[in-house]
Enzyme design. Structure first.
Site, PDB file in Angstrom:
ATOM      1  N   ARG A 121       0.811  -1.224   0.000  1.00 46.76           N
ATOM      2  CA  ARG A 121       0.000   0.000   0.000  1.00 46.76           C
ATOM      3  C   ARG A 121       0.848   1.281   0.000  1.00 46.76           C
ATOM      4  O   ARG A 121       0.386   2.338   0.405  1.00 46.76           O
ATOM      5  CB  ARG A 121      -0.991   0.017   1.165  1.00 46.76           C
ATOM      6  CG  ARG A 121      -2.046  -1.069   1.074  1.00 46.76           C
ATOM      7  CD  ARG A 121      -3.228  -0.762   1.960  1.00 46.76           C
ATOM      8  NE  ARG A 121      -4.267  -1.758   1.787  1.00 46.76           N
ATOM      9  CZ  ARG A 121      -4.453  -2.804   2.608  1.00 46.76           C
ATOM     10  NH1 ARG A 121      -3.653  -2.985   3.635  1.00 46.76           N
ATOM     11  NH2 ARG A 121      -5.428  -3.649   2.383  1.00 46.76           N
ATOM     12  N   LYS A 143       4.217  11.575 -11.415  1.00 49.85           N
ATOM     13  CA  LYS A 143       3.335  10.803 -12.290  1.00 49.85           C
ATOM     14  C   LYS A 143       3.981   9.454 -12.570  1.00 49.85           C
ATOM     15  O   LYS A 143       5.108   9.384 -13.055  1.00 49.85           O
ATOM     16  CB  LYS A 143       3.086  11.544 -13.609  1.00 49.85           C
ATOM     17  CG  LYS A 143       2.075  12.661 -13.516  1.00 49.85           C
ATOM     18  CD  LYS A 143       1.753  13.205 -14.899  1.00 49.85           C
ATOM     19  CE  LYS A 143       0.654  14.250 -14.853  1.00 49.85           C
ATOM     20  NZ  LYS A 143       0.323  14.765 -16.203  1.00 49.85           N
ATOM     21  N   GLU A 185      11.762  17.861 -24.632  1.00 46.21           N
ATOM     22  CA  GLU A 185      11.136  18.249 -23.368  1.00 46.21           C
ATOM     23  C   GLU A 185      11.800  19.492 -22.775  1.00 46.21           C
ATOM     24  O   GLU A 185      11.168  20.242 -22.035  1.00 46.21           O
ATOM     25  CB  GLU A 185      11.185  17.088 -22.374  1.00 46.21           C
ATOM     26  CG  GLU A 185      10.386  15.855 -22.782  1.00 46.21           C
ATOM     27  CD  GLU A 185       8.890  15.984 -22.509  1.00 46.21           C
ATOM     28  OE1 GLU A 185       8.442  17.068 -22.074  1.00 46.21           O
ATOM     29  OE2 GLU A 185       8.168  14.998 -22.713  1.00 46.21           O
ATOM     30  N   LYS A 227       9.587  22.900 -13.979  1.00 46.53           N
ATOM     31  CA  LYS A 227       8.628  21.836 -13.634  1.00 46.53           C
ATOM     32  C   LYS A 227       8.322  21.850 -12.144  1.00 46.53           C
ATOM     33  O   LYS A 227       7.170  21.657 -11.738  1.00 46.53           O
ATOM     34  CB  LYS A 227       9.139  20.470 -14.065  1.00 46.53           C
ATOM     35  CG  LYS A 227       8.104  19.378 -13.791  1.00 46.53           C
ATOM     36  CD  LYS A 227       8.279  18.136 -14.606  1.00 46.53           C
ATOM     37  CE  LYS A 227       7.064  17.232 -14.470  1.00 46.53           C
ATOM     38  NZ  LYS A 227       7.210  15.968 -15.214  1.00 46.53           N
ATOM     39  N   GLU A 237      -2.900  18.019 -11.131  1.00 42.56           N
ATOM     40  CA  GLU A 237      -3.503  18.467 -12.379  1.00 42.56           C
ATOM     41  C   GLU A 237      -5.010  18.655 -12.234  1.00 42.56           C
ATOM     42  O   GLU A 237      -5.794  18.284 -13.114  1.00 42.56           O
ATOM     43  CB  GLU A 237      -3.187  17.474 -13.501  1.00 42.56           C
ATOM     44  CG  GLU A 237      -3.191  18.085 -14.887  1.00 42.56           C
ATOM     45  CD  GLU A 237      -2.630  17.152 -15.945  1.00 42.56           C
ATOM     46  OE1 GLU A 237      -3.349  16.876 -16.910  1.00 42.56           O
ATOM     47  OE2 GLU A 237      -1.480  16.692 -15.793  1.00 42.56           O
ATOM     48  N   ARG A 242      -0.950  22.634 -14.148  1.00 42.87           N
ATOM     49  CA  ARG A 242      -0.043  21.534 -14.455  1.00 42.87           C
ATOM     50  C   ARG A 242      -0.295  20.973 -15.851  1.00 42.87           C
ATOM     51  O   ARG A 242       0.612  20.419 -16.481  1.00 42.87           O
ATOM     52  CB  ARG A 242      -0.166  20.409 -13.406  1.00 42.87           C
ATOM     53  CG  ARG A 242       0.787  19.253 -13.710  1.00 42.87           C
ATOM     54  CD  ARG A 242       1.046  18.314 -12.576  1.00 42.87           C
ATOM     55  NE  ARG A 242       2.001  17.290 -12.996  1.00 42.87           N
ATOM     56  CZ  ARG A 242       2.621  16.445 -12.195  1.00 42.87           C
ATOM     57  NH1 ARG A 242       2.394  16.493 -10.892  1.00 42.87           N
ATOM     58  NH2 ARG A 242       3.463  15.558 -12.667  1.00 42.87           N
ATOM     59  N   ASN A 246       1.672  19.290 -20.521  1.00 41.22           N
ATOM     60  CA  ASN A 246       1.285  18.326 -21.544  1.00 41.22           C
ATOM     61  C   ASN A 246       1.386  18.891 -22.958  1.00 41.22           C
ATOM     62  O   ASN A 246       0.933  18.242 -23.912  1.00 41.22           O
ATOM     63  CB  ASN A 246      -0.151  17.843 -21.302  1.00 41.22           C
ATOM     64  CG  ASN A 246      -0.299  17.093 -20.000  1.00 41.22           C
ATOM     65  OD1 ASN A 246       0.575  16.335 -19.605  1.00 41.22           O
ATOM     66  ND2 ASN A 246      -1.408  17.323 -19.304  1.00 41.22           N
ATOM     67  N   HIS A 249       1.731  16.684 -26.049  1.00 40.16           N
ATOM     68  CA  HIS A 249       1.495  15.293 -25.682  1.00 40.16           C
ATOM     69  C   HIS A 249       0.202  14.717 -26.249  1.00 40.16           C
ATOM     70  O   HIS A 249       0.139  13.513 -26.539  1.00 40.16           O
ATOM     71  CB  HIS A 249       1.508  15.136 -24.160  1.00 40.16           C
ATOM     72  CG  HIS A 249       2.880  15.229 -23.562  1.00 40.16           C
ATOM     73  ND1 HIS A 249       3.644  16.376 -23.637  1.00 40.16           N
ATOM     74  CD2 HIS A 249       3.633  14.320 -22.886  1.00 40.16           C
ATOM     75  CE1 HIS A 249       4.799  16.162 -23.029  1.00 40.16           C
ATOM     76  NE2 HIS A 249       4.820  14.934 -22.578  1.00 40.16           N
ATOM     77  N   HIS A 253       0.980  11.529 -28.200  1.00 46.07           N
ATOM     78  CA  HIS A 253       0.544  10.193 -27.806  1.00 46.07           C
ATOM     79  C   HIS A 253      -0.204   9.500 -28.947  1.00 46.07           C
ATOM     80  O   HIS A 253      -0.102   8.275 -29.122  1.00 46.07           O
ATOM     81  CB  HIS A 253      -0.337  10.264 -26.562  1.00 46.07           C
ATOM     82  CG  HIS A 253       0.437  10.520 -25.312  1.00 46.07           C
ATOM     83  ND1 HIS A 253      -0.171  10.772 -24.101  1.00 46.07           N
ATOM     84  CD2 HIS A 253       1.769  10.551 -25.057  1.00 46.07           C
ATOM     85  CE1 HIS A 253       0.753  10.959 -23.176  1.00 46.07           C
ATOM     86  NE2 HIS A 253       1.937  10.838 -23.740  1.00 46.07           N
ATOM     87  N   HIS A 267       9.284   8.584 -27.476  1.00 47.60           N
ATOM     88  CA  HIS A 267       8.334   9.484 -26.834  1.00 47.60           C
ATOM     89  C   HIS A 267       8.711  10.947 -27.045  1.00 47.60           C
ATOM     90  O   HIS A 267       7.869  11.776 -27.422  1.00 47.60           O
ATOM     91  CB  HIS A 267       8.248   9.173 -25.338  1.00 47.60           C
ATOM     92  CG  HIS A 267       7.408  10.151 -24.573  1.00 47.60           C
ATOM     93  ND1 HIS A 267       6.044  10.263 -24.740  1.00 47.60           N
ATOM     94  CD2 HIS A 267       7.745  11.101 -23.646  1.00 47.60           C
ATOM     95  CE1 HIS A 267       5.569  11.220 -23.958  1.00 47.60           C
ATOM     96  NE2 HIS A 267       6.576  11.737 -23.280  1.00 47.60           N
TER      97      HIS A 267
END
Length: 370
Positions: A121, A143, A185, A227, A237, A242, A246, A249, A253, A267
């Site tokens: 957990r 993330k 990036e 960042k 987000e 935030r 992206n 992206h 993606h 990527h």
């Protein structure tokens, strides 16, 4: 050495940027080397390059170094590798007080961070990123995720690391294509809200990609600081702040999905093309000048990076690419927010984009060979 901080209350942590940090890894990670042992996760390529040196230092300090190796490549961000990793952690008797160390690029950081978020957990983890993309982006912000048949990063969790150790010197072992993918990036931070930094990239990008120590250090520290600031303002987000990270992206993606989430299109390469598309689409909507889009495309071309759908090897038409976008985790109420721009350094979240119009735009780009 630069020390930066992600300000998240009890979840705050430091990011250390220091050339040669892995040559003194014990002093950096000692606070998390509990019970006289450390559990590490790396991929087959990174382990070959760096593990012997790290293990020798730890063992000389009386700290056991135990390594789990994941096959290199984006395909390892999978249910199967997540199961193998969590089973290994449990077989090693991991306790909630233990810390897991992620040594590698974005795939290793994402996979390890997600495993750390669910085993027992939740356990602590430390990021030791070894690619430019991971150092300036994916290692910071919490993330974590794996990919599924439905799309990229659709199963995951927000789980902040306890510490991030960035050694720019390890990038000397990186293939030029991997460096260029990570550089996309870096440029992103200039395009979001720092036009002077984008201008700096135009003047110094070639030096960054060549591994010039001063230029590389400036690029990494500036990117991480940007960042850290944005994540500190909007960790999960829940607001549009935030979401600015992206940029490129949503398009990117979809391009990755078309090319199979693999070596055909990395990527960072997809994000670079995605940012050019975002500016071109912004210009199509009259939000920015076409010269802004041309300027970004020209910079990426000067850095030998893909710029167009054709460069990216994308063959799908606009409808198929938009269908990939419909699986985006940011989809809400049947609408998908897009990161568009009013100019370089003026990115914003647009909530009224018609996906049919995006499909038409992408078909136009195909027709132009763009």
């Amino acid at each position: 050495m630069a020390r930066l901080n992600i300000a998240l209350g009890q979840r705050s942590y430091e990011i250390a940027v220091e050339a040669g940090a892995l040559d003194a890894v014990v002093e950096h990670i000692a606070p998390w080397a509990k019970r006289g042992r450390t559990l590490w996760v790396s991929d087959s390529n990174v382990a070959t390059r760096h593990w012997a040196m790290i293990a020798a230092q730890l063992e000389a300090a009386g700290i056991a170094a135990i390594l789990h190796i994941v096959p290199a490549g984006e395909a390892s961000k999978s249910w199967a590798e997540l199961a193998r990793l969590t089973d290994w952690l449990l077989s090693e008797g991991i306790e909630r007080s233990d810390t897991i160390f992620a040594l590698g690029g974005g795939m290793i950081g994402d996979l390890t961070g997600f495993a750390a978020s669910i085993v027992k957990r939740g356990c602590d983890f430390v990021q030791v990123p070894t690619t430019l993309l991971a150092q300036v982006d994916s290692s910071v912000g919490g993330k974590t995720a794996i990919n599924t048949a439905a799309g990229k990063n659709l199963v995951g969790a927000f789980h902040q690391p306890r510490f991030v150790l960035i050694d720019p010197q390890v990038l000397s072992t990186l293939a030029p294509r991997e460096m260029r993918a990570g550089y996309a990036e870096v440029v992103k931070y200039g395009l979001i809200d720092d036009a002077p930094f984008f201008a700096w990239c135009e003047a110094n990008g070639v030096a960054v990609l060549a591994g010039d120590p001063e230029a590389l250090d400036h690029a990494i520290v500036t990117s991480v600081a940007a960042k850290a600031r944005i994540v500190g303002e909007d960790e999960r987000e829940t607001r549009d702040r935030r979401a600015l990270l992206n940029l490129g992206h949503t398009f990117g993606h979809a391009l990755e999905a078309d090319t199979g989430f693999g070596e055909r299109l990395l990527h960072g390469e997809a994000v670079g093309v995605g940012m050019v598309l975002a500016l071109q689409y912004s210009a199509r909507r009259g939000l920015c000048d076409t010269q802004d889009a041309d300027r970004v495309a020209a910079h990426f071309r000067a850095c030998a990076m893909p710029v167009t759908l054709q460069d990216a090897g994308v063959t799908a038409d606009g409808t198929a690419l938009v269908d990939h976008m419909r699986h985006d985790k940011k989809m809400t109420g049947g609408t998908l927010p897009f990161l568009l721009t009013r100019g370089i350094g003026q990115t914003f979240v647009c909530h009224d984009v018609d996906l049919a119009d995006v499909a038409d735009f992408l078909n136009e780009m195909h027709a132009r060979g763009a």
